[in-house]
Design a protein around this motif. Structure first.
Motif, PDB file in Angstrom:
ATOM      1  N   ALA A 100      60.275 -62.038  20.934  1.00  0.00           N
ATOM      2  CA  ALA A 100      61.735 -62.000  20.978  1.00  0.00           C
ATOM      3  C   ALA A 100      62.330 -61.230  19.801  1.00  0.00           C
ATOM      4  N   GLU A 101      61.477 -60.590  19.000  1.00  0.00           N
ATOM      5  CA  GLU A 101      61.966 -59.906  17.800  1.00  0.00           C
ATOM      6  C   GLU A 101      62.795 -58.668  18.153  1.00  0.00           C
ATOM      7  N   LYS A 102      63.745 -58.384  17.265  1.00  0.00           N
ATOM      8  CA  LYS A 102      64.501 -57.138  17.317  1.00  0.00           C
ATOM      9  C   LYS A 102      64.597 -56.597  15.894  1.00  0.00           C
ATOM     10  N   LEU A 103      64.478 -55.294  15.776  1.00  0.00           N
ATOM     11  CA  LEU A 103      64.445 -54.668  14.461  1.00  0.00           C
ATOM     12  C   LEU A 103      65.457 -53.528  14.410  1.00  0.00           C
ATOM     13  N   ALA A 104      66.310 -53.548  13.378  1.00  0.00           N
ATOM     14  CA  ALA A 104      67.277 -52.472  13.155  1.00  0.00           C
ATOM     15  C   ALA A 104      66.926 -51.774  11.844  1.00  0.00           C
ATOM     16  N   ILE A 105      66.649 -50.488  11.922  1.00  0.00           N
ATOM     17  CA  ILE A 105      66.293 -49.695  10.746  1.00  0.00           C
ATOM     18  C   ILE A 105      67.441 -48.745  10.434  1.00  0.00           C
ATOM     19  N   ALA A 106      67.884 -48.762   9.188  1.00  0.00           N
ATOM     20  CA  ALA A 106      69.010 -47.919   8.778  1.00  0.00           C
ATOM     21  C   ALA A 106      68.528 -46.759   7.925  1.00  0.00           C
ATOM     22  N   ASN A 137      60.414 -55.381  21.573  1.00  0.00           N
ATOM     23  CA  ASN A 137      58.975 -55.413  21.834  1.00  0.00           C
ATOM     24  C   ASN A 137      58.547 -54.490  22.964  1.00  0.00           C
ATOM     25  N   ASN A 138      59.492 -53.834  23.617  1.00  0.00           N
ATOM     26  CA  ASN A 138      59.149 -52.785  24.561  1.00  0.00           C
ATOM     27  C   ASN A 138      59.122 -51.423  23.872  1.00  0.00           C
ATOM     28  N   SER A 139      60.136 -51.153  23.060  1.00  0.00           N
ATOM     29  CA  SER A 139      60.288 -49.828  22.468  1.00  0.00           C
ATOM     30  C   SER A 139      59.542 -49.643  21.158  1.00  0.00           C
ATOM     31  N   GLY A 140      59.182 -50.733  20.483  1.00  0.00           N
ATOM     32  CA  GLY A 140      58.519 -50.543  19.193  1.00  0.00           C
ATOM     33  C   GLY A 140      57.749 -51.740  18.693  1.00  0.00           C
ATOM     34  N   PRO A 141      56.789 -52.256  19.472  1.00  0.00           N
ATOM     35  CA  PRO A 141      56.046 -53.434  19.001  1.00  0.00           C
ATOM     36  C   PRO A 141      55.248 -53.162  17.734  1.00  0.00           C
ATOM     37  N   GLN A 142      54.714 -51.941  17.598  1.00  0.00           N
ATOM     38  CA  GLN A 142      53.935 -51.624  16.391  1.00  0.00           C
ATOM     39  C   GLN A 142      54.837 -51.547  15.162  1.00  0.00           C
ATOM     40  N   ILE A 143      56.025 -50.980  15.337  1.00  0.00           N
ATOM     41  CA  ILE A 143      56.955 -50.871  14.216  1.00  0.00           C
ATOM     42  C   ILE A 143      57.442 -52.251  13.787  1.00  0.00           C
ATOM     43  N   ILE A 144      57.689 -53.129  14.759  1.00  0.00           N
ATOM     44  CA  ILE A 144      58.080 -54.499  14.440  1.00  0.00           C
ATOM     45  C   ILE A 144      56.956 -55.206  13.687  1.00  0.00           C
ATOM     46  N   ALA A 145      55.725 -54.983  14.120  1.00  0.00           N
ATOM     47  CA  ALA A 145      54.579 -55.592  13.427  1.00  0.00           C
ATOM     48  C   ALA A 145      54.502 -55.101  11.982  1.00  0.00           C
ATOM     49  N   MET A 146      54.760 -53.809  11.758  1.00  0.00           N
ATOM     50  CA  MET A 146      54.749 -53.272  10.398  1.00  0.00           C
ATOM     51  C   MET A 146      55.854 -53.898   9.554  1.00  0.00           C
ATOM     52  N   ALA A 147      57.041 -54.086  10.155  1.00  0.00           N
ATOM     53  CA  ALA A 147      58.147 -54.713   9.433  1.00  0.00           C
ATOM     54  C   ALA A 147      57.798 -56.150   9.047  1.00  0.00           C
TER      55      ALA A 147
END
Length: 212
Positions: A168-174, A188-198
């Motif tokens: 259910a995570e969501k990540l906003a990068i500025a 988790n559809n568009s960037g599961p790997q990036i969320i994992a890195m965050a």
């Protein structure tokens, strides 16, 4: 799940291609080899091929778009403030990672918004490389302040909501500054790997803060 979707799309595409080819072959045979002078259903056959092609394009586009992150560019700080309010409200927890805290300390409206979210039960964490002013801690009573005390400030600036709810995570990068302040939003559809890195950055920051 993604493999199942991919194979289903390929199967649908193959079926559509075969039916379109059969339709076109039938039209060609009737046009060049049939003795019939009239083809009363020709427009329906051609129309069905066009509709099938358009349907496949729309379906593939719709499926593909959900794997692309959302982006927005804010020209004014108030636009970013409005985004932050709505974004944090979408989860039960929010972790803000920033290389500086001046943007927060000088924005009373955002502080009041964050405080209202805390009072509603949303868990707020703020990770910074240096200690935040005591006045800010008092204003954000109930928030967790994590100070890494790094000698070199990190470049990362992001906000993660629902970090403790897998899937259910969501990540906003500025990045950038106003009037070209860009925010990219991943799920988790568009960037599961990036969320994992965050999440790894957050975990490492907490370990660093505890060790200091």
């Amino acid at each position: 799940m993604q493999n199942l979707v991919k194979h289903t799309l390929y199967l649908f595409l193959c079926i559509t291609g075969l039916t379109a080819a059969m339709t076109l072959a039938g039209i060609g045979y009737a046009w060049f080899f049939s003795e019939a002078k009239e083809l009363p259903h020709l427009e329906w056959l051609i129309g069905s091929v066009i509709i099938e092609v358009v349907a496949v394009i729309l379906m593939l586009a719709k499926k593909g778009l959900k794997y692309l992150p959302d982006t927005q560019t804010d020209k004014e700080p108030k636009d970013t403030l409005k985004f932050m309010e709505g974004f944090i409200s979408t989860g039960t927890s929010a972790t803000v990672v920033s290389n500086r805290v001046s943007w927060l300390a000088g924005d009373d409206k955002l502080i009041s918004i964050l405080q209202s979210k805390i009072e509603k039960g949303i868990r707020i964490e703020i990770i910074t490389p240096i200690e935040v002013p005591e006045a800010l801690k008092e204003k954000l009573n109930g928030a967790s302040f994590i100070v890494t005390r790094e000698n070199v400030s990190p470049e990362a600036r992001f906000t993660l909501v629902n970090g403790d709810r897998s899937g259910a995570e969501k990540l906003a990068i500025a990045r950038g500054v106003h009037p070209d302040h860009e925010i990219t939003i991943f799920d988790n559809n568009s960037g599961p790997q990036i969320i994992a890195m965050a999440k790894d950055i957050i975990r490492k920051s907490k370990e660093l803060a505890n060790a200091a």
